[in-house]
Design a protein around this motif. Structure first.
Motif, PDB file in Angstrom:
ATOM      1  N   GLU B  25     -45.546  40.550 -33.722  1.00  0.00           N
ATOM      2  CA  GLU B  25     -46.113  41.794 -33.238  1.00  0.00           C
ATOM      3  C   GLU B  25     -45.001  42.831 -33.119  1.00  0.00           C
ATOM      4  N   ILE B  26     -45.228  44.012 -33.686  1.00  0.00           N
ATOM      5  CA  ILE B  26     -44.186  45.046 -33.568  1.00  0.00           C
ATOM      6  C   ILE B  26     -44.761  46.282 -32.908  1.00  0.00           C
ATOM      7  N   ILE B  27     -43.856  47.007 -32.301  1.00  0.00           N
ATOM      8  CA  ILE B  27     -44.230  48.283 -31.704  1.00  0.00           C
ATOM      9  C   ILE B  27     -43.427  49.354 -32.411  1.00  0.00           C
ATOM     10  N   ILE B  28     -44.135  50.212 -33.149  1.00  0.00           N
ATOM     11  CA  ILE B  28     -43.434  51.289 -33.855  1.00  0.00           C
ATOM     12  C   ILE B  28     -43.105  52.371 -32.827  1.00  0.00           C
ATOM     13  N   PRO B  29     -41.808  52.697 -32.674  1.00  0.00           N
ATOM     14  CA  PRO B  29     -41.475  53.738 -31.688  1.00  0.00           C
ATOM     15  C   PRO B  29     -42.149  55.061 -32.072  1.00  0.00           C
ATOM     16  N   PRO B  30     -42.460  55.897 -31.084  1.00  0.00           N
ATOM     17  CA  PRO B  30     -43.079  57.188 -31.396  1.00  0.00           C
ATOM     18  C   PRO B  30     -42.188  57.986 -32.347  1.00  0.00           C
ATOM     19  N   PRO B  31     -42.785  58.876 -33.139  1.00  0.00           N
ATOM     20  CA  PRO B  31     -41.968  59.663 -34.072  1.00  0.00           C
ATOM     21  C   PRO B  31     -40.860  60.416 -33.333  1.00  0.00           C
ATOM     22  N   ILE B  32     -39.745  60.650 -34.027  1.00  0.00           N
ATOM     23  CA  ILE B  32     -38.612  61.354 -33.407  1.00  0.00           C
ATOM     24  C   ILE B  32     -39.003  62.801 -33.115  1.00  0.00           C
ATOM     25  N   THR B  33     -38.893  63.174 -31.849  1.00  0.00           N
ATOM     26  CA  THR B  33     -39.174  64.556 -31.464  1.00  0.00           C
ATOM     27  C   THR B  33     -38.005  65.062 -30.631  1.00  0.00           C
ATOM     28  N   GLN B  34     -38.141  66.273 -30.132  1.00  0.00           N
ATOM     29  CA  GLN B  34     -37.114  66.851 -29.274  1.00  0.00           C
ATOM     30  C   GLN B  34     -36.892  65.956 -28.050  1.00  0.00           C
ATOM     31  N   LYS B  35     -37.991  65.370 -27.552  1.00  0.00           N
ATOM     32  CA  LYS B  35     -37.889  64.524 -26.363  1.00  0.00           C
ATOM     33  C   LYS B  35     -37.025  63.290 -26.667  1.00  0.00           C
ATOM     34  N   THR B  36     -37.233  62.703 -27.853  1.00  0.00           N
ATOM     35  CA  THR B  36     -36.442  61.539 -28.257  1.00  0.00           C
ATOM     36  C   THR B  36     -34.961  61.894 -28.215  1.00  0.00           C
ATOM     37  N   ILE B  37     -34.637  63.029 -28.825  1.00  0.00           N
ATOM     38  CA  ILE B  37     -33.233  63.448 -28.896  1.00  0.00           C
ATOM     39  C   ILE B  37     -32.670  63.632 -27.482  1.00  0.00           C
ATOM     40  N   GLU B  38     -33.472  64.235 -26.612  1.00  0.00           N
ATOM     41  CA  GLU B  38     -32.997  64.451 -25.241  1.00  0.00           C
ATOM     42  C   GLU B  38     -32.720  63.132 -24.523  1.00  0.00           C
ATOM     43  N   ILE B  39     -33.592  62.149 -24.730  1.00  0.00           N
ATOM     44  CA  ILE B  39     -33.377  60.833 -24.098  1.00  0.00           C
ATOM     45  C   ILE B  39     -32.050  60.241 -24.584  1.00  0.00           C
ATOM     46  N   GLY B  40     -31.843  60.272 -25.901  1.00  0.00           N
ATOM     47  CA  GLY B  40     -30.635  59.700 -26.486  1.00  0.00           C
ATOM     48  C   GLY B  40     -29.374  60.375 -25.974  1.00  0.00           C
ATOM     49  N   VAL B  41     -29.425  61.700 -25.889  1.00  0.00           N
ATOM     50  CA  VAL B  41     -28.251  62.464 -25.452  1.00  0.00           C
ATOM     51  C   VAL B  41     -27.925  62.127 -24.000  1.00  0.00           C
ATOM     52  N   GLU B  42     -28.963  61.908 -23.212  1.00  0.00           N
ATOM     53  CA  GLU B  42     -28.739  61.631 -21.803  1.00  0.00           C
ATOM     54  C   GLU B  42     -28.122  60.241 -21.597  1.00  0.00           C
ATOM     55  N   LEU B  43     -28.585  59.270 -22.390  1.00  0.00           N
ATOM     56  CA  LEU B  43     -28.182  57.890 -22.136  1.00  0.00           C
ATOM     57  C   LEU B  43     -26.886  57.473 -22.830  1.00  0.00           C
ATOM     58  N   ALA B  44     -26.611  58.063 -23.998  1.00  0.00           N
ATOM     59  CA  ALA B  44     -25.462  57.603 -24.779  1.00  0.00           C
ATOM     60  C   ALA B  44     -24.194  58.328 -24.355  1.00  0.00           C
ATOM     61  N   PRO B  45     -23.020  57.713 -24.639  1.00  0.00           N
ATOM     62  CA  PRO B  45     -21.764  58.414 -24.354  1.00  0.00           C
ATOM     63  C   PRO B  45     -21.722  59.716 -25.147  1.00  0.00           C
ATOM     64  N   GLN B  46     -21.141  60.735 -24.560  1.00  0.00           N
ATOM     65  CA  GLN B  46     -21.147  62.048 -25.185  1.00  0.00           C
ATOM     66  C   GLN B  46     -20.489  62.040 -26.567  1.00  0.00           C
ATOM     67  N   ASN B  47     -19.440  61.220 -26.726  1.00  0.00           N
ATOM     68  CA  ASN B  47     -18.702  61.239 -27.981  1.00  0.00           C
ATOM     69  C   ASN B  47     -19.275  60.319 -29.050  1.00  0.00           C
ATOM     70  N   ALA B  48     -20.347  59.612 -28.725  1.00  0.00           N
ATOM     71  CA  ALA B  48     -20.940  58.709 -29.721  1.00  0.00           C
ATOM     72  C   ALA B  48     -21.561  59.528 -30.844  1.00  0.00           C
ATOM     73  N   CYS B  49     -21.716  58.862 -32.015  1.00  0.00           N
ATOM     74  CA  CYS B  49     -22.310  59.581 -33.143  1.00  0.00           C
ATOM     75  C   CYS B  49     -23.770  59.893 -32.834  1.00  0.00           C
ATOM     76  N   PHE B  50     -24.250  60.940 -33.457  1.00  0.00           N
ATOM     77  CA  PHE B  50     -25.621  61.365 -33.209  1.00  0.00           C
ATOM     78  C   PHE B  50     -26.645  60.278 -33.565  1.00  0.00           C
ATOM     79  N   PRO B  51     -26.486  59.565 -34.699  1.00  0.00           N
ATOM     80  CA  PRO B  51     -27.485  58.537 -35.014  1.00  0.00           C
ATOM     81  C   PRO B  51     -27.577  57.461 -33.923  1.00  0.00           C
ATOM     82  N   LEU B  52     -26.465  57.134 -33.289  1.00  0.00           N
ATOM     83  CA  LEU B  52     -26.515  56.144 -32.199  1.00  0.00           C
ATOM     84  C   LEU B  52     -27.429  56.634 -31.085  1.00  0.00           C
TER      85      LEU B  52
END
Lengths: 343, 366
Positions: B25-52
């Motif tokens: 059983e798989i769960i396809i993550p919701p499509p990438i939106t502005q909200k997705t990007i905001e979550i990633g930016v908040e959680l990841a180290p600032q200097n990490a690459c954008f794809p991470l």
């Protein structure tokens, strides 16, 4: 007489230029956008109309600048072009042998490399405002020097104070520090001009060969202090030309592009535009987490243009439909509520 | 087990075909939106690459929908991609998510963990004829999804109604999601290709041709690169993208090699002999190939601070000079502004058009 109009609505200033078939500028103006591009544009049109030749006829209109799409819809532009192309074509017209263009405006700066009258390469600084007019203006206010006097004051200084110009915030604190050490205003301003030039070269010119003649244009070119700092940077070895029309080069370029484009019939809305009421509205679409900010340009009840819809679901047609549905729905909801209260 | 995975263009379509047939059983993550990007930016180290950051946010959004397992691939060499998995695992653990992180690393880092991860990802199944059959169908779906995008890039400037083009492609991609046998797959493929063929064409003479090179994620994922290829197409350019997940997988697997990539590496040799990680060599080689094929310009897309691409970028300066090929470098991250990017792309297209006209005039004179 066939005439062409160019409008350049930037973040800080709005420029208009009226040009004849020989590419001579007949009238031009340089105004502050003051956060209201439509009003600034109308002021500009009023100014141009007053100086409009009696037997003149507008054959084409071009628009450029960061608000080029908005301006294009309001005045009715035949061609809407980016600032880089517009500035380059004006520089090439003014100085045909030009090889490099420096353009420093309110919020961004550009470096354009030209070879054989064609743009070969360009660089644009949009992430950082440290090298731009807004920064200089801000510092002028802080030092209590009118921006018009700023350049002149720099020329009076015998030596410059070295100021860190990499970032606006650091530059400002460094400047305050130097002030507190007792350096004079003129020296600090000269230092600031040199910092801005260093910043421009470091940010935009890395890996690019700067050959002269260099045409320096944009609002900041009016600042003699910066011009001198550029000359000093190249140790006087490069020819730097500041054309008298440096402030309106973008608008002039847009007019030239409109002439090259040669529309059969111009889309120009006429000088009556100044009496028409435009209104821009915006809303955030909440249909998906993208939360697009949709901007709508309205004239009375007509939607003239719409921007910002990433998925493409919002067009003037769909927007109108939505409004119609909403206006139909609203009274109904009220009735329902009333009946609920009664019930 | 409910597994989720990162988005990469249409990877979710192919995995959506594969997994239900494997009984996972798989769960396809919701499509990438502005909200997705905001979550990633908040959680990841600032200097990490954008794809991470973006892929991390995919996991978080997938977990919120009920996923308890994460499938992630690992990278090789001096590129930071190799660290994505371990770092994301730690971040998720710190956030208190109780998930099983399955990392498929390159077999050179140990054949046993590779096989074990592969086995987990295959739902504990061994290679049976059914698994192979389903996997080959999913592979074909991935291929077709890339082919469709290739058509879209090439056709946008040529068709009268680009909106119709989008409708056909999007419709086909949607239908591919539910494919479960070879026959339906073939009929979707044929119908779509026919639909594309029947699209009304504009009378276009001599379109400018632009090639895209760069890092595998940013150069492909139109949801984070501001859909540069669409902007280029709307401005009247024929666009080709040299970056492909299919080729990447082929090149990474131990028994297959991508012909396209081998060719690019060979072309890059005079400029770059060593593997610098990521797609560094591919970027250089593909740009040279575009120059040789008569493309008018190249757009280089990469995440800000991407080491292999920064190496490639400085080398591309000499490629640009040697082959007289204009190259536009666009570094993308969460701070990139759309307006500045569009202005640059517009100006770049103007440069290419004017150069093309001038070249033509010179040819006519001589």
């Amino acid at each position: 007489m066939d005439l062409y109009l160019g409008v350049d609505v930037g973040s800080v200033t709005t420029k208009l230029a009226l040009m004849d078939k020989e590419k001579n500028i007949l009238a031009s103006c340089y105004l502050r956008t003051s956060g209201d591009p439509i009003e600034a544009l109308k002021d500009g049109l009023r100014y141009i109309e007053k100086r409009f030749p009696k037997n003149g006829k507008i054959k084409g209109v071009g628009s450029t600048g960061s608000a080029r799409h908005l301006a294009g819809v309001v005045v009715g532009a035949d061609i809407i072009k980016n600032e880089i192309t517009a500035h380059a074509i004006a520089a090439i017209t003014r100085v045909p042998e030009v090889r490099t263009v420096f353009e420093i405006g309110g919020q961004d700066s550009k470096l354009i490399i030209i070879r054989d009258g064609v743009v070969e390469d360009f660089a644009m600084n949009t992430v950082c405002a440290a090298g731009t007019g807004s920064f200089l203006e801000h510092q002028a206010v802080r030092l209590n020097v009118p921006i018009e006097e700023f350049g002149k004051l720099a020329l009076q200084a015998e030596q410059a104070v070295r100021i860190a110009g990499r970032c606006t915030v650091f530059a400002e604190s460094d400047m305050i520090h130097k002030q507190q050490l007792g350096f004079g205003k003129a020296e600090i301003i000269k230092g600031l001009c040199e910092a801005l030039v260093r910043n421009f070269i470091n940010n935009l010119a890395t890996g690019k060969t700067i050959e002269d003649p260099i045409v320096f244009q944009g609002g900041v070119a009016a600042n003699e202090g910066i011009v001198q700092a550029f000359r000093d940077f190249f140790q006087g070895k490069k020819r730097i030309i500041v054309p008298p029309e440096h402030g309106v080069m973008g608008a002039w370029g847009a007019a030239i592009l409109a002439m090259e484009y040669a529309p059969q019939k111009t889309a120009f809305a006429g000088f009556e535009v100044v009496d028409r009421q435009f209104e821009s509205r915006s809303f955030t679409c909440e249909d998906c987490p993208n939360a697009c900010e949709i901007v709508i340009l309205k004239e009375e009840n007509d939607i003239k243009a719409l921007w910002g819809s990433r998925c493409g679901k919002w067009t003037p047609a769909t927007m109108e439909k939505k409004w119609k549905e909403e206006s139909l729905k609203k009274p109904l909801e009220i009735e329902e509520e009333e009946s609920l209260i009664k019930g | 087990m409910k597994a989720t995975f990162p988005h990469l263009l249409h990877l979710d379509i192919a995995l959506g075909v594969l997994y239900p047939n494997l009984g996972v059983e798989i769960i396809i993550p919701p499509p990438i939106t502005q909200k997705t990007i905001e979550i990633g930016v908040e959680l990841a180290p600032q200097n990490a690459c954008f794809p991470l950051k973006v892929t991390l946010a995919n996991f978080v959004e997938g977990i919120e929908l009920g996923a308890d397992t994460i499938f992630m691939a690992g990278g090789v060499g001096p590129c930071r991609f190799g660290y994505y998995g371990p770092i994301q695992k730690i971040i998720l653990e710190d956030l208190g998510y109780d998930v099983n992180f399955v990392l498929l690393d390159h077999p050179r880092y140990g054949v046993r963990p590779f096989i074990k991860a592969l086995q987990t990802m295959a739902g504990g199944r061994v290679l049976s004829s059914r698994v192979i059959k389903v996997a080959s169908l999913a592979w074909k779906v991935l291929r077709l999804s890339e082919d469709l995008e290739r058509e879209r890039r090439a056709l946008r400037a040529q068709v009268k109604d680009p909106q119709k083009l989008d409708e056909i492609i999007e419709g086909a991609l949607e239908r591919l999601r539910t494919v479960d046998n070879e026959k339906t797959f073939q009929s979707i493929k044929e119908e779509t290709m026919k639909g594309l063929e029947n699209l009304e064409r504009k009378e276009t003479e001599d379109l400018i041709k632009v090639g895209i090179v760069g890092e595998i994620y940013i150069a492909q994922e139109t949801k984070v690169n501001f859909n540069v290829e669409k902007t280029l197409g709307d401005l009247g350019a024929y666009v080709h993208n040299s970056v492909s997940t299919v080729e990447y997988v082929l090149h990474t697997l131990p028994f297959t090699r991508s012909r396209e990539k081998l060719e690019a590496w060979k072309l890059a040799k005079p400029y770059l002999k060593r593997f610098v990680g990521g797609e560094g060599i591919d970027t250089v080689g593909s740009a040279i190939r575009y120059a040789q094929e008569g493309f008018d310009g190249v757009v280089h897309l990469y995440p800000f601070t991407c080491m292999p691409e920064v190496v490639a970028k400085s080398i591309l300066t000499s490629v640009s000079k040697d082959y007289d090929l204009p190259i536009l470098h666009l570094a993308i991250d969460e701070h990139s502004g759309e307006a500045g990017l569009v202005t640059r792309v517009e100006a770049f297209v103007d440069v290419l058009e004017r150069r093309k006209k001038l070249k033509k005039r010179k040819l006519e004179v001589s």
